[in-house]
Structure formats: C-alpha cells, structure tokens
Write a protein that holds these residues in place. Sequence first.
Motif, PDB file in Angstrom:
ATOM      1  N   GLY A   1      -9.201  -4.278  -9.293  1.00  0.00           N
ATOM      2  CA  GLY A   1      -9.074  -4.916  -7.994  1.00  0.00           C
ATOM      3  C   GLY A   1      -8.347  -3.997  -7.034  1.00  0.00           C
ATOM      4  N   GLY A   2      -7.516  -4.584  -6.179  1.00  0.00           N
ATOM      5  CA  GLY A   2      -6.739  -3.810  -5.219  1.00  0.00           C
ATOM      6  C   GLY A   2      -5.325  -4.335  -5.159  1.00  0.00           C
ATOM      7  N   ALA A   3      -4.382  -3.438  -4.904  1.00  0.00           N
ATOM      8  CA  ALA A   3      -2.973  -3.839  -4.817  1.00  0.00           C
ATOM      9  C   ALA A   3      -2.257  -2.950  -3.816  1.00  0.00           C
ATOM     10  N   VAL A   4      -1.275  -3.535  -3.150  1.00  0.00           N
ATOM     11  CA  VAL A   4      -0.494  -2.802  -2.164  1.00  0.00           C
ATOM     12  C   VAL A   4       0.685  -2.124  -2.855  1.00  0.00           C
ATOM     13  N   ASN A   5       0.929  -0.851  -2.471  1.00  0.00           N
ATOM     14  CA  ASN A   5       2.051  -0.123  -3.056  1.00  0.00           C
ATOM     15  C   ASN A   5       3.284  -0.193  -2.162  1.00  0.00           C
ATOM     16  N   ASN A   6       4.332   0.538  -2.529  1.00  0.00           N
ATOM     17  CA  ASN A   6       5.579   0.450  -1.770  1.00  0.00           C
ATOM     18  C   ASN A   6       5.512   1.161  -0.426  1.00  0.00           C
ATOM     19  N   PHE A   7       4.384   1.836  -0.136  1.00  0.00           N
ATOM     20  CA  PHE A   7       4.175   2.427   1.185  1.00  0.00           C
ATOM     21  C   PHE A   7       3.251   1.561   2.045  1.00  0.00           C
ATOM     22  N   ASP A   8       2.986   0.348   1.566  1.00  0.00           N
ATOM     23  CA  ASP A   8       2.142  -0.623   2.269  1.00  0.00           C
ATOM     24  C   ASP A   8       0.695  -0.149   2.387  1.00  0.00           C
ATOM     25  N   LEU A   9       0.235   0.607   1.395  1.00  0.00           N
ATOM     26  CA  LEU A   9      -1.157   1.048   1.320  1.00  0.00           C
ATOM     27  C   LEU A   9      -1.834   0.335   0.169  1.00  0.00           C
ATOM     28  N   GLU A  10      -3.077  -0.104   0.360  1.00  0.00           N
ATOM     29  CA  GLU A  10      -3.808  -0.749  -0.713  1.00  0.00           C
ATOM     30  C   GLU A  10      -4.626   0.275  -1.487  1.00  0.00           C
ATOM     31  N   TYR A  11      -4.413   0.308  -2.805  1.00  0.00           N
ATOM     32  CA  TYR A  11      -5.155   1.196  -3.696  1.00  0.00           C
ATOM     33  C   TYR A  11      -5.864   0.372  -4.767  1.00  0.00           C
ATOM     34  N   ALA A  12      -6.984   0.875  -5.211  1.00  0.00           N
ATOM     35  CA  ALA A  12      -7.647   0.279  -6.368  1.00  0.00           C
ATOM     36  C   ALA A  12      -6.733   0.379  -7.581  1.00  0.00           C
ATOM     37  N   PHE A  13      -6.832  -0.626  -8.461  1.00  0.00           N
ATOM     38  CA  PHE A  13      -6.047  -0.578  -9.694  1.00  0.00           C
ATOM     39  C   PHE A  13      -6.904  -0.921 -10.898  1.00  0.00           C
ATOM     40  N   SER A  14      -6.413  -0.490 -12.041  1.00  0.00           N
ATOM     41  CA  SER A  14      -6.931  -0.914 -13.338  1.00  0.00           C
ATOM     42  C   SER A  14      -5.759  -1.482 -14.121  1.00  0.00           C
ATOM     43  N   TYR A  15      -5.958  -2.682 -14.672  1.00  0.00           N
ATOM     44  CA  TYR A  15      -4.889  -3.350 -15.427  1.00  0.00           C
ATOM     45  C   TYR A  15      -5.363  -3.564 -16.853  1.00  0.00           C
TER      46      TYR A  15
END
Length: 407
Positions: free
Chosen positions: A251-265
């Motif tokens: 899916g997608g998640a926001v990081n601590n720089f307020d940018l959304e990146y794709a993720f794998s969990y």
Amino acid sequence: MNAQSGDVALGFIARGPLSRGSLTRGLLALCATAALIACGGGSGGGSIGSASAPVSAKFVDKTLQAAKLAATRGQPVSPGDDKGVQPEKPGAAKYGLAINLGTLGGAFSLAYAVNANGDVVGTAALASGEEHAFLWRNGTMTDLGTLGGAGSVAYGINAASDVVGYSFTALGEQHAFLWHGGVMQDLGHLGGGNSIARGINDAGQITGTSAIASGELRAFVWENGTMTDLGTLGGSVSFGRAISNSGQVVGGAVNNFDLEYAFSYQGGVMSSLGTPPGGTFSEAAAVNGAGKIAGIMDGPGGQLRAFVFSSGAYTDLSSAFNGDYSEASGISGDGLVVGTRITQDGLAIGYYWDATGSPTSLNNRIPGSRSNQSLALGVNGDGDIVGGAQFENHGSEIHAFLLKRVR
C-alpha cells in the motif's frame, strides 16, 4: 486479490462509487492515488479520517480536469493513433472480446476484482440509482446488499469467493465488510468509526484502511475477528491496498518527512519501497505471489506513472504515454500488469503490459470503446481482466466488464 461527480474535498474519504456522474466516478475510482480519496455528494457522507496528502490531492485535481474534459467532449480516437487500437505483438498475451456484465437495474457498474473461477465483484447501480456491491457469476449479477445504509462497494475476492469491500451503515458510517456464505459481516474499525477493506487472500486474511480514534488513517490486517493496525513509515497515515497468499501487504504510508511511499509489510515489519531517483511519491496497489508489486509513482514534472517494483528496483511503465497520467492497478501471477491511462485530452483508456513490456490498449477488445472510454481495474492470477467501459448501444454509460485471457 487484490473507486463520481461532486466536489472533491482535499482530505481522505473512503473511495467508492457512491455518487453520481459515471465518467468522473470511473476516473476517480482509478486515479485517486491514496487508497482513500475525498468524494463529495452521492449516497451518504461518512469521512474516513482527516489527514491531508498534498500529492494525492494534486492528482485528484488533475483527474477531475481530465474527467470534465472527457465527459463533455467524448471525442473519438483517430485510426492509427497510439491512444486507440493497437496491433497485437508477437508473443503478446491474447484476449477475446470483453463481456458486458450489465448492472443491477441502473445505468452504471464497475468491476474491481476477479478470482480464478471467473467470479467478479464490484459495484453497480440499482434502478433507484443507489449503488450496491455485486458478485457476478456465470452470467448472473447478485446484489450483496449493505450493512443497513445507502450503498456498498466490493473490492476484493478470493478463491473461495469470499468478498470484501465497504458499506454504509444505518448511522452513515463506512465500515469494511466480509461477505461469506450469503451474509455480509461488519468488520468494524480501529476506533475512528470508519473503515474500508481492499483485498482478501485465500487464507481469509483481509487488508484495508481504517480511521483510528485520533482520526488518522491506518493500514490494517483483519484475521479471525481481530483488526490489527500496521502502523506507518514514521508519519501519521497508511493505506492497505492488497494482500498476497503469503500474507504480504502492500500500500502507501507517510514517512516522517510527510512524503507518501509505497510499502511492503510482512512478518510484522513495514518496509518502505522508496521512489526512483528524483521521485517524491509512490503507492503500491497490487502484489502477486512472486512478490512483484504494481502501483503508481511520480516522475519528472510531477506526472503520475504506472510502475512495477521487483528485485529492489522500479520500472516505469508509462514511457510510451508522452507525459499522460497512468496508474497500474493489478498484476497477474506471471507478471501481466493492468492499469489505465488518462490522456491530456481527457480520455481514459485501459491497458495491459505483458511479457513484451509494451502497453496494449484494451479498446480493441471492448465493443464500441475505440471512440469512448475504458478502465482496467483488476486482474486475476491467470490474466483475466476486469474494469469498466463504455459499450456500443449503451451511450455514455459505464458498465463492468470481464475480459478473459486466451490460453
């Protein structure tokens, strides 16, 4: 295994075709880059969270512009134009003609997922105009009903034909559901009142997004009656889009720089897939059994582009699209990717990318769509494709379709 007209609020609301205006509805279904995008008007309100996402909001603006163009112009594609019919290439995947799945009595339907048995799920309009989740099997479309509210959407189906999606409740909230054995089960939420299920695997594990008590959004996995918050990449928001049979969630998640990146969990750990060099945004939409991931990323100039991620590297699938927007929404077992392009003159065209690596338009497989619109929204392990299109003899209506791969 792996959403209408109206104003778009720049926050996140469960993306679902529950408001009016078929083409705009279809384009927002495809192109809202966060799993949940705000859509105003329609059958109920029910926001999911209130976190902002500037990149996704910008893409919604572009999508609405394209939708308005397409809705008003509906212009034909000239013969030989690379946005229309394309000849099949040697070694390319082969398909027959798309099957129009019809509606539930109204003038609209969209298909989001299909399993190996050819069972298709999505949403369709009733004669009243209300839109309900459906299951299409062997030529019959069945209304799956709601959780007591005025609308529902089905997004995922597994091998056992268990169906997931979301429905409005009698209180106007949006809740994720599991439809099994003819019964729609409310999966609840993570404390924020709203949720949406996007995918289900053959083990019955479900992923999606839910609001937490603070109003922020979180990707989740639901299993055996328990909904688990998957966390974020350091920011405040995450979205679950798909889950493989091994339990890998993307899916997608926001990081601590307020940018959304794709993720794998997987295995309790959320890993960022980052972006290609120079990128600032990515979101995964689908994953296959081999762990190949498809989705959307940004590129030079801010254009949003379909991608495949494999062996730690991104591949841009949109190089032939001359700067048009595109999104990949599904990937088959052998790596065939499906998605949709929005042209600069407002046309929406479904495509697939097979082993040849080149995009092939679906418009030569959907009767009448060469001069109209198509959306490729899902694909099963064998490469059968589903989505929505304008068919001949149905005017500007968008109907769900099933396009079977020829083996």
